[in-house]
Design an enzyme around this catalytic site. Structure first.
Site, PDB file in Angstrom:
ATOM      1  N   GLN A  69      -5.969  31.276  19.148  1.00  0.00           N
ATOM      2  CA  GLN A  69      -4.878  31.668  18.238  1.00  0.00           C
ATOM      3  C   GLN A  69      -4.955  30.854  16.943  1.00  0.00           C
ATOM      4  O   GLN A  69      -4.191  29.898  16.743  1.00  0.00           O
ATOM      5  CB  GLN A  69      -3.522  31.399  18.900  1.00  0.00           C
ATOM      6  CG  GLN A  69      -3.187  32.380  20.008  1.00  0.00           C
ATOM      7  CD  GLN A  69      -2.026  31.888  20.856  1.00  0.00           C
ATOM      8  OE1 GLN A  69      -2.045  30.772  21.349  1.00  0.00           O
ATOM      9  NE2 GLN A  69      -1.028  32.724  21.032  1.00  0.00           N
ATOM     10  N   ARG A  94      12.572  37.588  15.717  1.00  0.00           N
ATOM     11  CA  ARG A  94      12.465  36.184  16.128  1.00  0.00           C
ATOM     12  C   ARG A  94      11.235  35.617  15.439  1.00  0.00           C
ATOM     13  O   ARG A  94      10.145  36.197  15.535  1.00  0.00           O
ATOM     14  CB  ARG A  94      12.325  36.100  17.641  1.00  0.00           C
ATOM     15  CG  ARG A  94      11.978  34.700  18.180  1.00  0.00           C
ATOM     16  CD  ARG A  94      11.764  34.803  19.674  1.00  0.00           C
ATOM     17  NE  ARG A  94      11.422  33.567  20.345  1.00  0.00           N
ATOM     18  CZ  ARG A  94      10.176  33.148  20.577  1.00  0.00           C
ATOM     19  NH1 ARG A  94       9.136  33.842  20.135  1.00  0.00           N
ATOM     20  NH2 ARG A  94       9.951  32.044  21.250  1.00  0.00           N
ATOM     21  N   GLU A 105      12.618  30.279  15.963  1.00  0.00           N
ATOM     22  CA  GLU A 105      12.250  29.548  17.170  1.00  0.00           C
ATOM     23  C   GLU A 105      11.708  28.189  16.739  1.00  0.00           C
ATOM     24  O   GLU A 105      10.532  28.044  16.422  1.00  0.00           O
ATOM     25  CB  GLU A 105      11.187  30.299  17.974  1.00  0.00           C
ATOM     26  CG  GLU A 105      11.010  29.672  19.349  1.00  0.00           C
ATOM     27  CD  GLU A 105       9.573  29.453  19.791  1.00  0.00           C
ATOM     28  OE1 GLU A 105       9.371  29.054  20.943  1.00  0.00           O
ATOM     29  OE2 GLU A 105       8.635  29.674  18.989  1.00  0.00           O
ATOM     30  N   ASP A 136       8.567  33.406  15.539  1.00  0.00           N
ATOM     31  CA  ASP A 136       7.885  32.609  16.558  1.00  0.00           C
ATOM     32  C   ASP A 136       7.258  31.358  15.934  1.00  0.00           C
ATOM     33  O   ASP A 136       6.643  31.429  14.868  1.00  0.00           O
ATOM     34  CB  ASP A 136       6.799  33.486  17.205  1.00  0.00           C
ATOM     35  CG  ASP A 136       6.043  32.744  18.291  1.00  0.00           C
ATOM     36  OD1 ASP A 136       6.668  32.377  19.286  1.00  0.00           O
ATOM     37  OD2 ASP A 136       4.824  32.515  18.114  1.00  0.00           O
ATOM     38  N   HIS A 164       0.382  32.355  13.639  1.00  0.00           N
ATOM     39  CA  HIS A 164      -1.018  32.526  14.050  1.00  0.00           C
ATOM     40  C   HIS A 164      -1.289  33.975  14.440  1.00  0.00           C
ATOM     41  O   HIS A 164      -0.358  34.748  14.657  1.00  0.00           O
ATOM     42  CB  HIS A 164      -1.332  31.612  15.231  1.00  0.00           C
ATOM     43  CG  HIS A 164      -0.286  31.688  16.309  1.00  0.00           C
ATOM     44  ND1 HIS A 164       0.745  30.787  16.414  1.00  0.00           N
ATOM     45  CD2 HIS A 164      -0.090  32.572  17.312  1.00  0.00           C
ATOM     46  CE1 HIS A 164       1.521  31.096  17.436  1.00  0.00           C
ATOM     47  NE2 HIS A 164       1.031  32.185  18.005  1.00  0.00           N
ATOM     48  N   HIS A 219      10.893  33.285  28.858  1.00  0.00           N
ATOM     49  CA  HIS A 219       9.567  33.661  29.345  1.00  0.00           C
ATOM     50  C   HIS A 219       8.613  32.460  29.398  1.00  0.00           C
ATOM     51  O   HIS A 219       7.523  32.563  29.934  1.00  0.00           O
ATOM     52  CB  HIS A 219       8.988  34.733  28.426  1.00  0.00           C
ATOM     53  CG  HIS A 219       8.809  34.221  27.010  1.00  0.00           C
ATOM     54  ND1 HIS A 219       9.866  33.802  26.240  1.00  0.00           N
ATOM     55  CD2 HIS A 219       7.693  34.045  26.262  1.00  0.00           C
ATOM     56  CE1 HIS A 219       9.409  33.391  25.071  1.00  0.00           C
ATOM     57  NE2 HIS A 219       8.093  33.528  25.051  1.00  0.00           N
ATOM     58  N   ASP A 220       9.000  31.347  28.767  1.00  0.00           N
ATOM     59  CA  ASP A 220       8.140  30.157  28.751  1.00  0.00           C
ATOM     60  C   ASP A 220       8.582  29.185  29.844  1.00  0.00           C
ATOM     61  O   ASP A 220       9.535  29.442  30.571  1.00  0.00           O
ATOM     62  CB  ASP A 220       8.240  29.464  27.384  1.00  0.00           C
ATOM     63  CG  ASP A 220       7.522  30.259  26.303  1.00  0.00           C
ATOM     64  OD1 ASP A 220       6.521  30.928  26.628  1.00  0.00           O
ATOM     65  OD2 ASP A 220       7.980  30.229  25.148  1.00  0.00           O
ATOM     66  N   GLU A 230       0.539  22.556   6.988  1.00  0.00           N
ATOM     67  CA  GLU A 230      -0.069  21.298   7.432  1.00  0.00           C
ATOM     68  C   GLU A 230      -0.144  20.362   6.228  1.00  0.00           C
ATOM     69  O   GLU A 230      -0.499  20.798   5.132  1.00  0.00           O
ATOM     70  CB  GLU A 230      -1.508  21.522   7.936  1.00  0.00           C
ATOM     71  CG  GLU A 230      -1.634  22.512   9.083  1.00  0.00           C
ATOM     72  CD  GLU A 230      -1.432  23.959   8.659  1.00  0.00           C
ATOM     73  OE1 GLU A 230      -1.820  24.314   7.520  1.00  0.00           O
ATOM     74  OE2 GLU A 230      -0.871  24.748   9.449  1.00  0.00           O
TER      75      GLU A 230
HETATM   76  C1  BGC Z   1       6.188  31.501  22.567  1.00  0.00           C
HETATM   77  C2  BGC Z   1       5.157  31.266  23.616  1.00  0.00           C
HETATM   78  C3  BGC Z   1       3.804  31.365  22.961  1.00  0.00           C
HETATM   79  C4  BGC Z   1       3.710  30.440  21.739  1.00  0.00           C
HETATM   80  C5  BGC Z   1       2.507  30.701  20.935  1.00  0.00           C
HETATM   81  C6  BGC Z   1       6.004  30.374  21.587  1.00  0.00           C
HETATM   82  O1  BGC Z   1       6.978  30.247  20.738  1.00  0.00           O
HETATM   83  O2  BGC Z   1       7.482  31.505  23.096  1.00  0.00           O
HETATM   84  O3  BGC Z   1       5.262  32.178  24.664  1.00  0.00           O
HETATM   85  O4  BGC Z   1       2.815  31.016  23.878  1.00  0.00           O
HETATM   86  O5  BGC Z   1       4.804  30.631  20.906  1.00  0.00           O
HETATM   87  O6  BGC Z   1       2.636  31.917  20.255  1.00  0.00           O
END
Ligand code: BGC
Length: 712
Positions: free
Chosen positions: A178, A208, A252, A210, A112, A317-318, A217
């Site tokens: 997003q 990474r 991730e 994300d 996104h 961080h989450d 979809e």
């Molecule tokens: C990140 C979060 C983020 C989310 C949306 C996750 O993988 O670790 O911090 O809010 O992705 O980008």
């Protein structure tokens, strides 16, 4: 382009032995007193990171962004957020990190963008069905893809949001600001490849990926882990491998082990993937005082392709995500770790490691030992190495993203700005106040958590088995103690972890290793030899052991005879042999036995941890060659000593002569099988005294250290 002055090893699998440190630019160090950390600040702290012993840095998103999801809402993929300096400082940082041998992993947020990204602004105004419009996923109805779960359930009630400009709904798996990119559009894929080329071209070592499970979809599915996603990943990996060397893709995918492992493909998708389900189970195990949650999830974890690696972590961080646990397990985790509902967010807990462990130093250490012993590459979240606290009254997940605590000065030494200007307030709760929990305090105290982390990381790096080895759970009679072996080639590490708050005994079946002895890695203390029968450990509360299993065979056979013979036959002078590979064994097995037998050796009764030959020179007397050596004897609990030891090699034929010339008791023959070697005491080298003194003098000049000489 590769940065010229980097000292990075040419190793495509560097990430398998890595220790990664996760850092937020804005939270680490502020160089220009604007209250926000930046690249110059981070560059200034590289010495600290190097001393910690980490080998790679993972940087959270640092791109221009409205910062409504802490930078995961990207508005420009090709630049640096002006709050964090500019691309120039990023490049300087990268070069400085590489010069220290530190690799750098950045974020590739591909699922996104921010709704402020020009692509989205263009899309919402573009004609329906046009390529520009199709950069994102649109629908007239919010009824499509109803089987997809809502991830940010505390903030969003649907994965669709109505856009009045486009007059259509757009799809988003996270915040409504997003919008998800449309990977069915080849132009989107091409843009992402361009983005990765840009950062890799600058020299970044890995990215990474994300939120990678959500790229596509499809109706009737949960819109996660779809085959199309894996096809795209294979394309991305092939693209990367064609253009760059030694780079990393880290997925991730917050998924169950089978689904997460699918992100390795057949070794042709990502090189690494996070092991999300293991994380909460380490927390469960220590609280339940039972190894089951860990053993069970490792059991469910499939083997992964050659060269691939899990990324493992305790905190990040989450929120401490509880998506990959059962409903009962989640209830349990909330009850024991987040009794205050304000500590909860989405499906998880927004707290740091130290508060989760109730600031119990033993538990904090034990959790880190678990992390460093499990199969995978450990990731340390910034601040957890000093036991930083959190503040869950700050919104979203900001409570675990507060400024790094460097010292007890204003703003914890993080920034010279007014405290009111800081991007987030520093931690001032009494127990975790930055005046006591900070790097400077802990650097001064060798018993601090920081020093413990440094020592433990350094020790872990001595053993390949932790990064690259297999893991075998060992059956034992006490479920409160977790026992397993990590092995890589001949290296075997026995890990014993007491998850309980009480003293425990455990009996382990080590019969497969009978004849070996466990050597505790920190003290180098040797434990009793393993017999066919069961092996017994007694452990204090939250106690742990790392043992390297050593072979007793090697001890019985003092020297590598075959090797010696071969080398001698090849005409190598024997002192080369003593200096070479056989020399290591000579120091480990021959010398300790010899030293116990000579009267001048002061270390009798002490445990020798290591003997090294510091220096040597050859001497010739009447056709007889001698080697004068300085040996350093290190003890487990004593200062090291340096001895001068003349060595001579005497053939079988000459043995008789020598025995006649010197009384037998003061010549110490060594059993080297067919080859007879002699170590001769210094008494016979009176003639060389002048030369010795010269050598000693020279040595003292070079090292500046006093040399302890024992001439018997
Ligand atoms: C990140 C979060 C983020 C989310 C949306 C996750 O993988 O670790 O911090 O809010 O992705 O980008």
């Amino acid at each position: 382009m590769r940065l010229k002055d980097s000292v990075l090893e040419d190793n495509p699998h560097w990430y398998r032995d890595a220790v990664i440190y996760q850092v937020h630019i804005k939270a680490f160090a502020d160089s220009n007193a604007d209250g926000i950390g930046d690249f110059r600040g981070l560059t200034g702290k590289l010495d600290y990171l190097q001393q910690l012993g980490v080998t790679a840095l993972w940087l959270l998103p640092f791109y221009p962004s409205p910062q409504r999801d802490d930078g995961y809402d990207i508005a420009d993929y090709y630049d640096v957020n002006p709050n964090y300096n500019t691309l120039r400082e990023f490049k300087q940082f990268l070069r400085a990190a590489h010069r220290r041998g530190l690799r750098v992993i950045t974020e590739l947020v591909l699922n996104h963008t921010s709704d402020q990204h020009p692509w989205f602004q263009r899309a919402r105004k573009a004609k329906q069905g046009s390529a520009h419009r199709d950069f994102y996923v649109w629908s007239d109805t919010p009824e499509k893809y109803r089987d997809a779960r809502i991830i940010f359930r505390d903030f969003e009630s649907s994965n669709w949001t109505w856009d009045p400009v486009a007059k259509a709904n757009y799809w988003h798996r996270f915040y409504s600001h997003q919008p998800d990119l449309n990977f069915d559009n080849p132009k989107v894929q091409a843009e992402m490849l361009k983005v990765i080329d840009f950062w890799m071209g600058l020299g970044v070592d890995g990215v990474r990926l994300d939120a990678v499970p959500y790229l596509y979809e499809r109706e009737g599915t949960n819109c996660e882990n779809l085959p199309e996603t894996h096809t795209f990943l294979k394309k991305l990996r092939a693209h990367l491998d064609e253009r760059f060397k030694n780079r990393l893709l880290l997925s991730e995918a917050n998924q169950w082990p089978e689904d997460a492992a699918a992100y390795f493909g057949d070794g042709d998708e990502s090189n690494m993937a996070f092991h999300f389900p293991l994380m909460p189970r380490m927390f469960m195990a220590i609280e339940m005082e039972d190894r089951f949650p860990i053993v069970d999830i490792l059991d469910q974890t499939p083997a992964i392709p050659e060269g691939c690696q899990w990324a493992i972590f305790l905190r990040n961080h989450d929120e401490l995500t509880l998506e990959m646990v059962t409903d009962e397990e989640r209830d349990y985790m909330y009850r024991v770790y987040a009794a205050d509902p304000r500590a909860r967010i989405n499906l998880g807990i927004r707290r740091r490691l130290a508060p989760l462990m109730k600031n119990n130093r033993r538990k904090i250490e034990l959790m880190n030992v678990l992390l460093f012993s499990m199969p995978g590459t450990p990731i340390i979240y910034y601040g957890d190495e000093i036991g930083m606290g959190d503040n869950y009254y700050l919104g979203d997940r900001n409570g675990v993203r507060t400024p790094m605590q460097w010292n007890q000065d204003r703003n914890a030494g993080f920034s010279q700005s007014s405290p009111q200007r800081l991007f987030l307030p520093v931690i001032i709760e009494a127990e975790y106040h930055y005046e006591s929990i900070n790097v400077e305090n802990q650097e001064r105290n060798p018993s601090s958590l920081l020093w413990w982390m440094r020592r433990t990381i350094a020790m872990r790096k001595n053993f390949k088995a932790f990064g690259c080895g297999s893991l075998e759970i060992l059956p034992s009679d006490n479920p409160k103690v977790l026992t397993f072996i990590r092995s890589h080639k001949d290296e075997k590490i026995l890990v014993v972890i007491n998850l309980s708050r009480f003293t425990q005994t455990v009996t382990v079946d080590l019969s497969r290793y009978a004849g070996m002895f466990p050597e505790e890695v920190f003290s180098r203390n040797r434990f009793p030899i393993i017999q066919e029968s069961r092996y017994h450990f007694t452990m204090g509360q939250y106690d742990y052991f790392w043992f390297v299993l050593r072979s007793t065979e090697a001890r019985r056979e003092p020297c590598d005879e075959e090797y010696l013979k071969l080398k001698l036959a090849e005409g190598h002078p024997w002192w080369d042999v003593v200096n070479g590979k056989a020399g290591e064994r000579f120091c480990s097995f021959v010398l300790p036995l010899y030293l116990q037998r000579v009267f001048w050796f002061c270390g009798k009764g002490r445990v020798i941890s290591q003997i090294t030959i510091l220096e040597s020179c050859q001497l010739k007397q009447n056709d007889q060659l001698f080697l004068l050596t300085f040996i350093k004897v290190a003890y487990t609990e004593w200062d090291p000593e340096v001895y001068l030891l003349p060595l001579a090699w005497i053939s079988n034929e000459r043995l008789q002569n020598v025995k006649e010339r010197y009384p037998l008791e003061i010549i110490t023959p060594l059993s080297l099988g067919d080859i007879d070697g002699f170590l001769c005491d210094a008494a016979y080298f009176e003639e060389f005294r002048e030369l010795l003194m010269k050598m000693i003098h020279e040595r003292t000049k070079v090292t500046g250290e006093p040399v302890l000489i024992w001439l018997a």
